[in-house]
Scaffold this motif. Structure first.
Motif, PDB file in Angstrom:
ATOM      1  N   PRO B  42       0.823  -1.204   0.000  1.00 39.50           N
ATOM      2  CA  PRO B  42       0.000   0.000   0.000  1.00 39.50           C
ATOM      3  C   PRO B  42       0.854   1.250   0.000  1.00 39.50           C
ATOM      4  O   PRO B  42       1.811   1.357   0.773  1.00 39.50           O
ATOM      5  CB  PRO B  42      -0.794  -0.135   1.292  1.00 39.50           C
ATOM      6  N   GLY B  43       0.519   2.183  -0.880  1.00 42.30           N
ATOM      7  CA  GLY B  43       1.285   3.419  -0.982  1.00 42.30           C
ATOM      8  C   GLY B  43       2.183   3.432  -2.207  1.00 42.30           C
ATOM      9  O   GLY B  43       2.489   4.495  -2.745  1.00 42.30           O
ATOM     10  N   ASP B  44       2.624   2.267  -2.648  1.00 40.88           N
ATOM     11  CA  ASP B  44       3.477   2.198  -3.830  1.00 40.88           C
ATOM     12  C   ASP B  44       2.695   2.633  -5.061  1.00 40.88           C
ATOM     13  O   ASP B  44       1.502   2.388  -5.167  1.00 40.88           O
ATOM     14  CB  ASP B  44       4.001   0.768  -4.032  1.00 40.88           C
ATOM     15  N   ARG B  45       3.412   3.243  -5.983  1.00 38.48           N
ATOM     16  CA  ARG B  45       2.747   3.757  -7.165  1.00 38.48           C
ATOM     17  C   ARG B  45       2.941   2.862  -8.372  1.00 38.48           C
ATOM     18  O   ARG B  45       4.030   2.326  -8.585  1.00 38.48           O
ATOM     19  CB  ARG B  45       3.252   5.163  -7.506  1.00 38.48           C
ATOM     20  N   LEU B  46       1.880   2.704  -9.125  1.00 42.55           N
ATOM     21  CA  LEU B  46       1.963   1.982 -10.394  1.00 42.55           C
ATOM     22  C   LEU B  46       2.400   2.955 -11.475  1.00 42.55           C
ATOM     23  O   LEU B  46       2.363   4.161 -11.284  1.00 42.55           O
ATOM     24  CB  LEU B  46       0.586   1.415 -10.758  1.00 42.55           C
ATOM     25  N   PRO B  47       2.825   2.417 -12.633  1.00 53.09           N
ATOM     26  CA  PRO B  47       3.135   3.301 -13.768  1.00 53.09           C
ATOM     27  C   PRO B  47       1.923   4.160 -14.107  1.00 53.09           C
ATOM     28  O   PRO B  47       0.792   3.766 -13.864  1.00 53.09           O
ATOM     29  CB  PRO B  47       3.441   2.323 -14.894  1.00 53.09           C
ATOM     30  N   GLN B  48       2.197   5.322 -14.661  1.00 54.50           N
ATOM     31  CA  GLN B  48       1.095   6.210 -14.985  1.00 54.50           C
ATOM     32  C   GLN B  48       0.408   5.797 -16.283  1.00 54.50           C
ATOM     33  O   GLN B  48       0.915   4.972 -17.031  1.00 54.50           O
ATOM     34  CB  GLN B  48       1.624   7.636 -15.099  1.00 54.50           C
ATOM     35  N   GLU B  49      -0.720   6.404 -16.516  1.00 59.83           N
ATOM     36  CA  GLU B  49      -1.518   6.060 -17.695  1.00 59.83           C
ATOM     37  C   GLU B  49      -0.662   6.012 -18.959  1.00 59.83           C
ATOM     38  O   GLU B  49      -0.731   5.055 -19.725  1.00 59.83           O
ATOM     39  CB  GLU B  49      -2.644   7.090 -17.879  1.00 59.83           C
ATOM     40  N   LYS B  50       0.137   7.063 -19.153  1.00 61.41           N
ATOM     41  CA  LYS B  50       0.953   7.145 -20.371  1.00 61.41           C
ATOM     42  C   LYS B  50       1.837   5.913 -20.513  1.00 61.41           C
ATOM     43  O   LYS B  50       1.900   5.288 -21.564  1.00 61.41           O
ATOM     44  CB  LYS B  50       1.807   8.408 -20.340  1.00 61.41           C
ATOM     45  N   GLU B  51       2.514   5.580 -19.406  1.00 61.95           N
ATOM     46  CA  GLU B  51       3.423   4.435 -19.444  1.00 61.95           C
ATOM     47  C   GLU B  51       2.670   3.138 -19.691  1.00 61.95           C
ATOM     48  O   GLU B  51       3.125   2.273 -20.455  1.00 61.95           O
ATOM     49  CB  GLU B  51       4.202   4.339 -18.127  1.00 61.95           C
ATOM     50  N   LEU B  52       1.538   3.002 -19.012  1.00 57.40           N
ATOM     51  CA  LEU B  52       0.747   1.780 -19.188  1.00 57.40           C
ATOM     52  C   LEU B  52       0.266   1.659 -20.632  1.00 57.40           C
ATOM     53  O   LEU B  52       0.250   0.565 -21.205  1.00 57.40           O
ATOM     54  CB  LEU B  52      -0.447   1.780 -18.224  1.00 57.40           C
ATOM     55  N   MET B  53      -0.111   2.787 -21.209  1.00 55.09           N
ATOM     56  CA  MET B  53      -0.539   2.773 -22.606  1.00 55.09           C
ATOM     57  C   MET B  53       0.578   2.239 -23.501  1.00 55.09           C
ATOM     58  O   MET B  53       0.338   1.417 -24.388  1.00 55.09           O
ATOM     59  CB  MET B  53      -0.927   4.194 -23.046  1.00 55.09           C
ATOM     60  N   ALA B  54       1.794   2.718 -23.239  1.00 58.80           N
ATOM     61  CA  ALA B  54       2.935   2.257 -24.038  1.00 58.80           C
ATOM     62  C   ALA B  54       3.231   0.800 -23.739  1.00 58.80           C
ATOM     63  O   ALA B  54       3.420  -0.018 -24.642  1.00 58.80           O
ATOM     64  CB  ALA B  54       4.153   3.129 -23.729  1.00 58.80           C
ATOM     65  N   GLN B  55       3.228   0.471 -22.437  1.00 51.75           N
ATOM     66  CA  GLN B  55       3.602  -0.874 -22.014  1.00 51.75           C
ATOM     67  C   GLN B  55       2.690  -1.940 -22.609  1.00 51.75           C
ATOM     68  O   GLN B  55       3.152  -3.006 -23.018  1.00 51.75           O
ATOM     69  CB  GLN B  55       3.539  -0.926 -20.487  1.00 51.75           C
ATOM     70  N   TYR B  56       1.408  -1.662 -22.640  1.00 53.84           N
ATOM     71  CA  TYR B  56       0.454  -2.655 -23.145  1.00 53.84           C
ATOM     72  C   TYR B  56      -0.055  -2.323 -24.536  1.00 53.84           C
ATOM     73  O   TYR B  56      -0.957  -2.988 -25.039  1.00 53.84           O
ATOM     74  CB  TYR B  56      -0.716  -2.786 -22.165  1.00 53.84           C
ATOM     75  N   ALA B  57       0.517  -1.306 -25.145  1.00 56.64           N
ATOM     76  CA  ALA B  57       0.114  -0.913 -26.494  1.00 56.64           C
ATOM     77  C   ALA B  57      -1.407  -0.784 -26.573  1.00 56.64           C
ATOM     78  O   ALA B  57      -2.049  -1.358 -27.444  1.00 56.64           O
ATOM     79  CB  ALA B  57       0.616  -1.921 -27.514  1.00 56.64           C
ATOM     80  N   ALA B  58      -1.959  -0.062 -25.606  1.00 58.62           N
ATOM     81  CA  ALA B  58      -3.410   0.109 -25.564  1.00 58.62           C
ATOM     82  C   ALA B  58      -3.739   1.596 -25.503  1.00 58.62           C
ATOM     83  O   ALA B  58      -2.882   2.419 -25.172  1.00 58.62           O
ATOM     84  CB  ALA B  58      -3.982  -0.599 -24.342  1.00 58.62           C
TER      85      ALA B  58
END
Lengths: 261, 261
Positions: B42-58
């Motif tokens: 709890p408290g840790d941050r996930l990649p941001q939207e931009k990064e996730l978009m790139a990471q999953y090509a979505a």
DNA sequence: AGATATTTGTTCGTATGTATT
DNA sequence: TAATACATACGAACAAATATC
């Protein structure tokens, strides 16, 4: 029927100025509300995306996020194609357990914790089930026992037998008319199936427990057939006490072995 | 290992053409998996939207739906602004109860069902709490009793007193180290607070039960202070039996009055 | 306290996938 | 098989929230 579908915290008061809540959540709650108000039942269809967009003056993406929220909550199921859309659905037991599992993931749940509950709930649910089980039910119980009424040939079969032993209790719970109790009991069984510690334990050979377990379950079926609530209660209570003892002993053993390495 | 990884006989051969699962769900599960694999807390941050978009090509919308799914499951919380994004979160008890409530919404849960469980679980949790409660805890219990240790002046106060009576048990449960048991007990209490039938019942004046309830709770505190598990168990069991009796009687009364009208 | 930069939240338009007929 | 109706997904732009200076 019984109580209202609940909204998330903050859904009550609406400060007129700033939109405290995200539009998506507002729409999700609004749809939830109309579902209740219209008394929609599983299978009924909600308005389609286009209509919802118009109804709430929101874009497709926002409406879709709202529907996604309802979908994850197990309240609707979405189908594509002509005549498709969002359909009201009852949350499956599986999903309910999965969600509850997410809550308990962080908390440390021990075998002792689980058996503290099983010791009181399994006898309760057995007595409750006794009053509603039929011949088909008894046959299912006996079929389940047949899976583990003999020595396992390999590790895989031993694993399957351990799972079937839990399934026995799951079948019993199915015949209780107390949905709350049945869910709780079956959830405890699922925890035992999923807990990592239990995986290690269930892989161990335990020749004694298997036969004693079968004896308990045969006695239980007899007592249920006879409609003897006191006996059903006593048998299950003793069965659970013994099972707990065995599990805790094996847990310690597994832990020790781990330390030795 | 020298042999190749083989597919199971019945395993689904990936049809290259059609996607079995929705992209959104794939991404949601993928993120969940990495959360576990990386042992995020709890408290840790996930990649941001931009990064996730790139990471999953979505696209943005798809990624957002995936995050929405995780948010509803209580696994992440999303914040805007600089340094914002999806942060790992523990599901709140409140949300867990809300989701479980959705599951039970369709099923009919009766007062008898609830008390069947309370009768065995409340004594259990009281004994468990006895072993961990401290002076501050006892003070909280006494403060709670103070809310309803006198006749209510109006309907509102009567209502508040009924809720406080349930809160007493909620505080007790807080001191148990069995998270499973504590949750279950508190969920039953919430059901009593939310059930429509109970709303009608709790509005009735019941002069007898209040005083007897207080007597039980004072005795309970004494027994807990003395560390007498047997006594704690017995007191709570009797308290629950009586509460059930009263609730069922009032339920019948409310039902009759409803029929008369 | 206010301006600014960063990041999510929302919109619109368009194209593709999928199930029904 | 083809036409239809719906969800699913993409991309670019704009709006709102919030941390930082």
């Amino acid at each position: 029927m019984s109580h209202e579908i609940t909204s998330e915290p903050g859904s009550v008061v609406s400060k007129p100025k700033s939109r405290l809540r995200k539009r998506t959540d507002e729409i999700a709650d609004a749809i939830k509300l109309t579902m209740i108000q219209h008394g929609l039942e599983p299978g009924d269809r909600l308005p389609q995306e286009k209509e919802l967009m118009a109804q709430y003056a929101a874009s497709k993406g926002t409406v879709r996020e709202a529907l996604k929220s309802l979908e994850v909550q197990g309240l609707v199921r979405i189908r594509t194609g002509p005549g498709g859309g969002a359909f009201v659905e009852r949350m499956s037991e599986r999903r309910a357990m999965s969600l509850l599992g997410n809550y308990l993931f962080a908390k440390k749940v021990t075998i002792a914790d689980i058996y503290a509950l099983r010791k009181v709930l399994e006898p309760l649910v057995a007595v409750s089930a006794m009053r509603h089980i039929d011949d088909a039910g008894f046959r299912r119980l006996e079929d389940t026992i047949a899976i583990y009424d003999h020595e396992p040939n390999d590790a895989q079969e031993r694993w399957d037998q351990r799972m079937a032993e839990l399934d026995f209790h799951s079948v019993v719970a199915e015949y209780s008319d107390n949905a709350l109790l049945a869910f709780q009991v079956r959830f405890l069984q699922r925890l035992l199936k999923d807990l990592a510690v239990c995986h290690d334990i269930y892989r161990q050979p335990q020749p004694v427990l298997r036969q004693r377990g079968i004896a308990f379950q045969r006695d239980l079926i007899d007592a249920m057939r006879a409609g003897d609530a006191t006996k059903v209660n006593a048998i299950m209570a003793e069965h659970m006490a013994l099972a707990e003892q065995q599990m805790l002993a094996l847990e310690a053993e597994v832990a020790n072995r781990f330390i030795e390495v």
